[in-house]
Design a protein around this motif. Structure first.
Motif, PDB file in Angstrom:
ATOM      1  N   TYR A  36      48.937  40.681  40.995  1.00 16.41           N
ATOM      2  CA  TYR A  36      49.264  39.886  39.138  1.00 16.41           C
ATOM      3  C   TYR A  36      49.900  41.464  39.329  1.00 16.41           C
ATOM      4  N   GLY A  75      46.541  35.970  33.398  1.00 23.41           N
ATOM      5  CA  GLY A  75      46.737  37.068  33.958  1.00 23.41           C
ATOM      6  C   GLY A  75      45.564  37.984  34.547  1.00 23.41           C
ATOM      7  N   ARG A  76      45.067  38.806  34.452  1.00 24.03           N
ATOM      8  CA  ARG A  76      43.749  39.853  35.261  1.00 24.03           C
ATOM      9  C   ARG A  76      43.407  39.437  34.234  1.00 24.03           C
TER      10      ARG A  76
END
Length: 195
Positions: A36, A75-76
């Motif tokens: 990421y 995403g995270r």
């Protein structure tokens, strides 16, 4: 591969080649690098350089749905879609290829291995990614899909079954939302088991 800072001689000064283990940002890259963070750094590099070139090389056995799932992963902590955002940046040109190996030159040209279907229609992939991203609240300002260009891979080989590949991509697009959800669920499981 992300290439930025093109010099007057046509050479990209910054060239990054990354292998995503399992095509997932959630898996650590070789050397323990956080996927990421790396994609965030590459997106910043592209923006600071005013653009660049991205080459997404998928394995020869990966279907279009697998490629879309990898590119559309969240995403995270479910924040954004880092790979999609990077590839949909209007300042970059994007190639998507299916191959067993790739060699990239400093000027951004590349040669492909003997297996796989070669250069795919990136405009179709990016259009689907953009639609999926918009449905999830992410708008990429100023993005317009590239039109179909040639039917020859960068290494000079004719693209095998280009028409069939486009038809398969359109057929697989219907499965993309479910596959994106599957990837999100897999990512959640991966986060649970992170040390």
């Amino acid at each position: 591969m992300v290439l930025t800072d093109r010099q007057p001689a046509g050479i990209y000064a910054n060239r990054t080649m990354v292998h995503l283990n399992g095509s997932s940002l959630n898996n650590r890259l070789n050397g323990g690098v956080d996927g990421y963070k790396l994609v965030d750094d590459l997106a910043r590099q592209v923006n600071e350089a005013g653009g660049g070139k991205i080459i997404w090389a998928s394995g020869p056995d990966n279907r279009n749905t697998s490629i879309l799932t990898a590119l559309g992963q969240e995403g995270r902590n479910g924040k954004g879609y880092p790979l999609a955002e990077l590839m949909l940046n209007p300042k970059v040109t994007t190639d998507i290829v299916s191959t067993n190996e790739i060699t990239v030159s400093p000027d951004g040209s590349y040669t492909l291995g003997e297996l796989g279907t070669g250069k795919l229609d990136a405009a179709d992939f990016l259009s689907i990614l953009r639609e999926e991203s918009a449905q999830n609240g992410l708008e990429i300002a100023g993005y317009t899909p590239r039109t179909k260009t040639d039917s020859v891979a960068s290494d000079g080989r004719a693209i095998a079954d280009e028409t069939n590949a486009s038809a398969e991509l359109a057929e697989d697009a219907a499965d993309a939302p479910a596959l994106l959800q599957d990837l999100e669920d897999i990512g959640e499981l991966g986060r649970l088991f992170e040390v």
